[in-house]
Design a protein around this motif. Sequence first.
Motif, PDB file in Angstrom:
ATOM      1  N   PHE A  11       2.824 -24.841 -30.590  1.00 47.66           N
ATOM      2  CA  PHE A  11       2.066 -26.096 -30.600  1.00 47.66           C
ATOM      3  C   PHE A  11       0.603 -25.740 -30.363  1.00 47.66           C
ATOM      4  O   PHE A  11       0.238 -25.284 -29.289  1.00 47.66           O
ATOM      5  N   LEU A  12      -0.226 -25.942 -31.383  1.00 48.45           N
ATOM      6  CA  LEU A  12      -1.652 -25.645 -31.287  1.00 48.45           C
ATOM      7  C   LEU A  12      -2.406 -26.951 -31.069  1.00 48.45           C
ATOM      8  O   LEU A  12      -2.725 -27.658 -32.016  1.00 48.45           O
ATOM      9  N   SER A  13      -2.662 -27.277 -29.841  1.00 47.41           N
ATOM     10  CA  SER A  13      -3.385 -28.506 -29.530  1.00 47.41           C
ATOM     11  C   SER A  13      -4.869 -28.180 -29.461  1.00 47.41           C
ATOM     12  O   SER A  13      -5.480 -28.151 -28.394  1.00 47.41           O
ATOM     13  N   ALA A  14      -5.430 -27.897 -30.631  1.00 49.50           N
ATOM     14  CA  ALA A  14      -6.832 -27.499 -30.721  1.00 49.50           C
ATOM     15  C   ALA A  14      -7.422 -28.022 -32.030  1.00 49.50           C
ATOM     16  O   ALA A  14      -6.722 -28.123 -33.049  1.00 49.50           O
ATOM     17  N   CYS A  15      -8.693 -28.328 -31.990  1.00 50.59           N
ATOM     18  CA  CYS A  15      -9.389 -28.818 -33.183  1.00 50.59           C
ATOM     19  C   CYS A  15      -9.298 -27.818 -34.329  1.00 50.59           C
ATOM     20  O   CYS A  15      -9.351 -26.602 -34.108  1.00 50.59           O
ATOM     21  N   THR A  16      -9.136 -28.349 -35.510  1.00 50.56           N
ATOM     22  CA  THR A  16      -9.108 -27.582 -36.758  1.00 50.56           C
ATOM     23  C   THR A  16      -8.281 -26.296 -36.654  1.00 50.56           C
ATOM     24  O   THR A  16      -8.690 -25.233 -37.086  1.00 50.56           O
ATOM     25  N   SER A  17      -7.092 -26.428 -36.110  1.00 54.21           N
ATOM     26  CA  SER A  17      -6.205 -25.273 -35.923  1.00 54.21           C
ATOM     27  C   SER A  17      -5.247 -25.074 -37.097  1.00 54.21           C
ATOM     28  O   SER A  17      -4.375 -24.211 -37.047  1.00 54.21           O
ATOM     29  N   HIS A  18      -5.433 -25.832 -38.167  1.00 61.00           N
ATOM     30  CA  HIS A  18      -4.543 -25.773 -39.327  1.00 61.00           C
ATOM     31  C   HIS A  18      -4.498 -24.377 -39.956  1.00 61.00           C
ATOM     32  O   HIS A  18      -3.439 -23.904 -40.355  1.00 61.00           O
ATOM     33  N   GLY A  19      -5.634 -23.719 -40.043  1.00 57.80           N
ATOM     34  CA  GLY A  19      -5.667 -22.371 -40.622  1.00 57.80           C
ATOM     35  C   GLY A  19      -4.799 -21.398 -39.833  1.00 57.80           C
ATOM     36  O   GLY A  19      -4.030 -20.630 -40.412  1.00 57.80           O
ATOM     37  N   TYR A  20      -4.906 -21.459 -38.511  1.00 55.36           N
ATOM     38  CA  TYR A  20      -4.044 -20.629 -37.662  1.00 55.36           C
ATOM     39  C   TYR A  20      -2.586 -21.030 -37.844  1.00 55.36           C
ATOM     40  O   TYR A  20      -1.694 -20.181 -37.893  1.00 55.36           O
ATOM     41  N   GLY A  21      -2.362 -22.342 -37.924  1.00 55.36           N
ATOM     42  CA  GLY A  21      -1.005 -22.837 -38.112  1.00 55.36           C
ATOM     43  C   GLY A  21      -0.373 -22.325 -39.394  1.00 55.36           C
ATOM     44  O   GLY A  21       0.798 -21.949 -39.411  1.00 55.36           O
ATOM     45  N   MET A  22      -1.151 -22.300 -40.464  1.00 52.71           N
ATOM     46  CA  MET A  22      -0.626 -21.811 -41.750  1.00 52.71           C
ATOM     47  C   MET A  22      -0.244 -20.331 -41.658  1.00 52.71           C
ATOM     48  O   MET A  22       0.775 -19.921 -42.197  1.00 52.71           O
ATOM     49  N   ARG A  23      -1.045 -19.554 -40.954  1.00 53.99           N
ATOM     50  CA  ARG A  23      -0.716 -18.130 -40.782  1.00 53.99           C
ATOM     51  C   ARG A  23       0.568 -17.970 -39.987  1.00 53.99           C
ATOM     52  O   ARG A  23       1.426 -17.149 -40.311  1.00 53.99           O
ATOM     53  N   LEU A  24       0.704 -18.764 -38.926  1.00 56.11           N
ATOM     54  CA  LEU A  24       1.913 -18.705 -38.105  1.00 56.11           C
ATOM     55  C   LEU A  24       3.133 -19.177 -38.883  1.00 56.11           C
ATOM     56  O   LEU A  24       4.222 -18.616 -38.757  1.00 56.11           O
ATOM     57  N   LYS A  25       2.956 -20.194 -39.705  1.00 53.37           N
ATOM     58  CA  LYS A  25       4.054 -20.673 -40.562  1.00 53.37           C
ATOM     59  C   LYS A  25       4.512 -19.550 -41.497  1.00 53.37           C
ATOM     60  O   LYS A  25       5.711 -19.338 -41.683  1.00 53.37           O
ATOM     61  N   GLN A  26       3.561 -18.825 -42.064  1.00 51.53           N
ATOM     62  CA  GLN A  26       3.901 -17.714 -42.961  1.00 51.53           C
ATOM     63  C   GLN A  26       4.672 -16.623 -42.228  1.00 51.53           C
ATOM     64  O   GLN A  26       5.435 -15.880 -42.835  1.00 51.53           O
ATOM     65  N   MET A  27       4.492 -16.555 -40.920  1.00 46.67           N
ATOM     66  CA  MET A  27       5.213 -15.573 -40.109  1.00 46.67           C
ATOM     67  C   MET A  27       6.584 -16.102 -39.684  1.00 46.67           C
ATOM     68  O   MET A  27       7.334 -15.415 -38.997  1.00 46.67           O
ATOM     69  N   GLY A  28       6.899 -17.355 -40.050  1.00 49.06           N
ATOM     70  CA  GLY A  28       8.217 -17.897 -39.773  1.00 49.06           C
ATOM     71  C   GLY A  28       8.303 -18.884 -38.631  1.00 49.06           C
ATOM     72  O   GLY A  28       9.397 -19.312 -38.260  1.00 49.06           O
ATOM     73  N   PHE A  29       7.167 -19.259 -38.048  1.00 54.02           N
ATOM     74  CA  PHE A  29       7.174 -20.204 -36.932  1.00 54.02           C
ATOM     75  C   PHE A  29       7.068 -21.644 -37.418  1.00 54.02           C
ATOM     76  O   PHE A  29       6.416 -21.922 -38.419  1.00 54.02           O
ATOM     77  N   VAL A  30       7.685 -22.545 -36.680  1.00 53.89           N
ATOM     78  CA  VAL A  30       7.425 -23.971 -36.822  1.00 53.89           C
ATOM     79  C   VAL A  30       6.168 -24.226 -35.998  1.00 53.89           C
ATOM     80  O   VAL A  30       6.054 -23.757 -34.863  1.00 53.89           O
ATOM     81  N   VAL A  31       5.216 -24.980 -36.564  1.00 49.43           N
ATOM     82  CA  VAL A  31       3.923 -25.164 -35.912  1.00 49.43           C
ATOM     83  C   VAL A  31       3.494 -26.628 -35.968  1.00 49.43           C
ATOM     84  O   VAL A  31       3.641 -27.288 -36.995  1.00 49.43           O
ATOM     85  N   VAL A  32       2.954 -27.116 -34.860  1.00 48.99           N
ATOM     86  CA  VAL A  32       2.209 -28.362 -34.854  1.00 48.99           C
ATOM     87  C   VAL A  32       0.761 -27.969 -34.622  1.00 48.99           C
ATOM     88  O   VAL A  32       0.457 -27.167 -33.738  1.00 48.99           O
ATOM     89  N   CYS A  33      -0.128 -28.498 -35.470  1.00 46.12           N
ATOM     90  CA  CYS A  33      -1.544 -28.168 -35.372  1.00 46.12           C
ATOM     91  C   CYS A  33      -2.361 -29.379 -35.826  1.00 46.12           C
ATOM     92  O   CYS A  33      -1.804 -30.421 -36.145  1.00 46.12           O
ATOM     93  N   TRP A  34      -3.657 -29.206 -35.864  1.00 49.20           N
ATOM     94  CA  TRP A  34      -4.555 -30.299 -36.262  1.00 49.20           C
ATOM     95  C   TRP A  34      -5.399 -29.861 -37.441  1.00 49.20           C
ATOM     96  O   TRP A  34      -6.054 -28.819 -37.403  1.00 49.20           O
ATOM     97  N   LEU A  35      -5.389 -30.668 -38.490  1.00 51.01           N
ATOM     98  CA  LEU A  35      -6.169 -30.399 -39.690  1.00 51.01           C
ATOM     99  C   LEU A  35      -7.655 -30.602 -39.411  1.00 51.01           C
ATOM    100  O   LEU A  35      -8.500 -29.933 -40.002  1.00 51.01           O
TER     101      LEU A  35
END
Length: 99
Positions: A11-35
Amino acid sequence: VMNGGDTEFIFLSACTSHGYGMRLKQMGFVVVCWLTRVNDDAAQPFATAFYKARVKNNASWQAAFDCAVEEIESQNFQLVDPDIVKTKYAAGIPKLLIP
């Protein structure tokens, strides 16, 4: 599961964390982030509702995310970019990323 661990969700509760979230998703994680930027007054009830739905109600990732969205919308927050819609109720745009 990475390196033998059991973490599957971040869970990335941080501004504009979508880019990090996409990288983590590619690594196989479920992610909540903010666009977008996230309003702190919306982030706290969003996270609380998400975790409450997951832990207390055993909700799926999507159902917990939907519950969190409903919670902040019930507090009159709007899921819009605070840099574009300049009101105190512009929550930001959360994203659920599932591999």
